[in-house]
Each structure stands twice: as structure tokens, then as C-alpha cells.
Design a protein around this motif. Structure first.
Motif, PDB file in Angstrom:
ATOM      1  N   GLY A   1       0.792  -1.230   0.000  1.00 49.97           N
ATOM      2  CA  GLY A   1       0.000   0.000   0.000  1.00 49.97           C
ATOM      3  C   GLY A   1       0.823   1.278   0.000  1.00 49.97           C
ATOM      4  O   GLY A   1       0.265   2.371  -0.135  1.00 49.97           O
ATOM      5  N   ASP A   2       2.134   1.142   0.156  1.00 47.17           N
ATOM      6  CA  ASP A   2       3.000   2.327   0.102  1.00 47.17           C
ATOM      7  C   ASP A   2       3.317   2.727  -1.334  1.00 47.17           C
ATOM      8  O   ASP A   2       3.937   3.770  -1.560  1.00 47.17           O
ATOM      9  CB  ASP A   2       4.304   2.063   0.862  1.00 47.17           C
ATOM     10  CG  ASP A   2       4.096   1.847   2.350  1.00 47.17           C
ATOM     11  OD1 ASP A   2       4.896   1.112   2.965  1.00 47.17           O
ATOM     12  OD2 ASP A   2       3.112   2.405   2.895  1.00 47.17           O
ATOM     13  N   SER A   3       2.903   1.912  -2.280  1.00 50.71           N
ATOM     14  CA  SER A   3       3.114   2.251  -3.690  1.00 50.71           C
ATOM     15  C   SER A   3       2.353   3.526  -4.018  1.00 50.71           C
ATOM     16  O   SER A   3       1.128   3.598  -3.826  1.00 50.71           O
ATOM     17  CB  SER A   3       2.626   1.116  -4.594  1.00 50.71           C
ATOM     18  OG  SER A   3       3.402  -0.042  -4.406  1.00 50.71           O
ATOM     19  N   ALA A   4       3.053   4.522  -4.490  1.00 47.77           N
ATOM     20  CA  ALA A   4       2.434   5.834  -4.733  1.00 47.77           C
ATOM     21  C   ALA A   4       3.463   6.762  -5.356  1.00 47.77           C
ATOM     22  O   ALA A   4       4.634   6.409  -5.504  1.00 47.77           O
ATOM     23  CB  ALA A   4       1.929   6.442  -3.429  1.00 47.77           C
ATOM     24  N   LEU A   5       2.982   7.949  -5.699  1.00 51.51           N
ATOM     25  CA  LEU A   5       3.873   9.030  -6.119  1.00 51.51           C
ATOM     26  C   LEU A   5       4.151   9.874  -4.875  1.00 51.51           C
ATOM     27  O   LEU A   5       3.213  10.319  -4.212  1.00 51.51           O
ATOM     28  CB  LEU A   5       3.200   9.879  -7.200  1.00 51.51           C
ATOM     29  CG  LEU A   5       3.995  11.062  -7.759  1.00 51.51           C
ATOM     30  CD1 LEU A   5       5.198  10.552  -8.556  1.00 51.51           C
ATOM     31  CD2 LEU A   5       3.108  11.934  -8.638  1.00 51.51           C
ATOM     32  N   TYR A   6       5.408  10.055  -4.547  1.00 50.70           N
ATOM     33  CA  TYR A   6       5.783  10.843  -3.383  1.00 50.70           C
ATOM     34  C   TYR A   6       6.245  12.214  -3.844  1.00 50.70           C
ATOM     35  O   TYR A   6       7.200  12.339  -4.605  1.00 50.70           O
ATOM     36  CB  TYR A   6       6.849  10.121  -2.564  1.00 50.70           C
ATOM     37  CG  TYR A   6       6.264   8.942  -1.835  1.00 50.70           C
ATOM     38  CD1 TYR A   6       6.132   7.719  -2.478  1.00 50.70           C
ATOM     39  CD2 TYR A   6       5.764   9.064  -0.549  1.00 50.70           C
ATOM     40  CE1 TYR A   6       5.539   6.640  -1.838  1.00 50.70           C
ATOM     41  CE2 TYR A   6       5.177   7.996   0.104  1.00 50.70           C
ATOM     42  CZ  TYR A   6       5.058   6.783  -0.548  1.00 50.70           C
ATOM     43  OH  TYR A   6       4.456   5.727   0.086  1.00 50.70           O
TER      44      TYR A   6
ATOM     45  N   THR B   1       7.185   1.908  -6.420  1.00 52.13           N
ATOM     46  CA  THR B   1       6.402   0.684  -6.612  1.00 52.13           C
ATOM     47  C   THR B   1       6.927  -0.362  -5.643  1.00 52.13           C
ATOM     48  O   THR B   1       8.134  -0.644  -5.630  1.00 52.13           O
ATOM     49  CB  THR B   1       6.507   0.161  -8.047  1.00 52.13           C
ATOM     50  OG1 THR B   1       6.060   1.182  -8.952  1.00 52.13           O
ATOM     51  CG2 THR B   1       5.659  -1.088  -8.236  1.00 52.13           C
ATOM     52  N   VAL B   2       6.036  -0.921  -4.843  1.00 52.22           N
ATOM     53  CA  VAL B   2       6.407  -1.970  -3.902  1.00 52.22           C
ATOM     54  C   VAL B   2       5.800  -3.288  -4.396  1.00 52.22           C
ATOM     55  O   VAL B   2       4.587  -3.382  -4.624  1.00 52.22           O
ATOM     56  CB  VAL B   2       5.898  -1.658  -2.486  1.00 52.22           C
ATOM     57  CG1 VAL B   2       6.342  -2.758  -1.510  1.00 52.22           C
ATOM     58  CG2 VAL B   2       6.410  -0.298  -2.020  1.00 52.22           C
ATOM     59  N   THR B   3       6.647  -4.287  -4.584  1.00 54.93           N
ATOM     60  CA  THR B   3       6.171  -5.578  -5.110  1.00 54.93           C
ATOM     61  C   THR B   3       6.255  -6.675  -4.048  1.00 54.93           C
ATOM     62  O   THR B   3       6.951  -6.506  -3.027  1.00 54.93           O
ATOM     63  CB  THR B   3       6.996  -6.000  -6.329  1.00 54.93           C
ATOM     64  OG1 THR B   3       8.347  -6.193  -5.911  1.00 54.93           O
ATOM     65  CG2 THR B   3       6.935  -4.938  -7.414  1.00 54.93           C
TER      66      THR B   3
END
Lengths: 111, 113
Positions: free
Chosen positions: A84-89, A109-111
Motif C-alpha cells: 500500500g506504500d506504492s504511490a507518487l511521493y 512501486t512496492v512488489t
């Protein structure tokens, strides 16, 4: 006059890993804020740094931490990454907390 | 806690049509209001801002917004849109008690040539 710069542009990590994102503010700015923008949503405030201290924090867990250096640049660290930390920072800089200028962001992107 | 609502998630218009995007916020104190735009592949850019004074503010590229305090609204308008206005638009609120920007969920505008 360079605007807000961020590095890296893109990053792929595995669950459980740690990541560090970097931001250089616009020239003359002393305040750095970090935001998380999930796909299809508006940016959400993570925290703000001023005079090397965290001035305000949004509703994010302690896994999110940051730092501001004497030259006003800043880092965002995220530990124990979740999918859920996958995002644009996004990093934004301002002078004395007034209107904020945004950088191009780091796509995590966290896989 | 402050919050921002943008009622239109997706808007499709033809060139030369008029645009109005709604934005409502909830906060009882003094606020500063912003509209940001995010063009495809580009970063968030400030379109216009309201801090005080004339409630009708003009921004870049022919955009304007009106602050109506009694309605807690800050709607964005443009009389005639162009294909190049295709982008995502975000309304945001910043209060004097804190330092964070609170964003709405965004409105994705597509302008057909």
C-alpha cells in the motif's frame, strides 16, 4: 533558477525493504513538505520540516520518517515497506510555510 | 479537521465550452485556498491562490476562481477551454493554524478538439 528537484524518479522495492527519497527545495525556500499521492487520489500530507525539525505531521505511521539538512534539502525514509506504500511521493518547498511549489515526484512501486 | 470535496471526478468538454469545477471545504477558521493543475506527465503547478481581499481571483491561462465564504466554496472557472487544458485539477486548503495543504480528490478534465 532551479525549481524543486527530487530523486530518484522511479524506484521499485520489495515488501519489507526500506527506501530513502530525496528532495532539494527551490532556491530561497526554507520549508519542505512531503505528500503521498496514491493513484487516482489527491496528495496527502505526510509531514513538514522547518529549521531541521519536523513541524507538523499528517496521519502516517512511524514507519515514515524524515530529515532536513542545514542546506534545507530533505529526505523521506519509509521502513518495512507495504504494498500500500506504492504511490507518487511529492516534495513541496515554500518560504515560511506560504504557498508551496511541488517537485516532479518519485514514483515508488512496492512488489 | 479540515477537508476538501471536489464533486466532479471526471469532466469531458468540447473546445470553447465553459468550465466550472466545484470545490467545497470544511474548516471554521481563516483559510487560504488554492487550485493546482497536473498536466499529463508533469508535476503539480499552482494555478491560482486566494489569501485575502477580492474574492474573485485570476490565475494563469485564463482561469479564475471565486471564494464564497458563506458557502465554503472556491469554484474554478474558465469561459472557453482549450484542448491544452486537459489535465487533472486539485483544489487545496491551507489554514493559518497549521502548515499542511489538504487536497480534494481531484477532477480529471478532458477537452475534445
Amino acid at each position: 533558477d532551479a525549481g524543486v528537484t527530487q530523486s530518484p524518479t522511479h524506484l521499485i522495492k520489495t515488501r519489507g525493504q526500506q527506501v530513502t527519497l530525496r528532495c532539494s527545495p527551490k532556491s530561497g525556500h526554507d520549508t519542505v513538505s512531503w505528500y503521498q499521492q496514491a493513484l487516482g487520489q489527491g496528495p496527502q500530507f505526510i509531514f513538514q520540516y522547518y529549521e531541521e525539525e519536523e513541524r507538523q505531521r499528517g496521519n502516517f505511521p512511524d514507519r515514515f520518517s524524515g530529515h532536513q539538512f542545514p542546506n534545507y534539502s530533505s529526505e523521506l525514509n519509509v521502513n518495512a515497506l507495504l504494498l500500500g506504500d506504492s504511490a507518487l511521493y511529492l516534495c513541496a518547498s515554500s518560504l515560511e510555510g506560504r504557498w508551496q511549489y511541488f517537485g516532479p515526484g518519485t514514483r515508488l512501486t512496492v512488489t | 479537521a479540515q477537508s476538501v470535496s471536489q464533486h466532479n471526478h471526471h469532466v469531458i468538454l468540447s473546445e470553447a465550452a465553459s468550465l466550472e469545477l466545484g470545490c467545497n471545504y470544511s474548516y471554521g477558521g481563516t483559510v487560504n485556498l488554492f487550485w493546482y493543475v497536473q498536466y499529463p506527465g508533469q508535476h503539480l503547478q499552482l494555478l491560482l491562490k486566494y489569501f485575502s481581499g477580492d474574492p474573485l481571483v485570476k490565475g494563469i491561462k485564463g482561469f479564475e476562481a471565486e471564494f464564497i465564504k458563506s458557502k465554503f466554496s472556491f469554484n474554478l472557472r474558465k469561459p472557453s477551454v482549450q484542448w491544452s487544458d486537459t489535465a487533472e485539477y486539485f483544489c487545496a486548503v491551507h489554514n493559518n493554524a497549521g502548515n499542511m495543504l489538504t487536497f480534494g480528490g481531484g477532477t480529471r478534465l478532458m477537452v475534445k478538439p
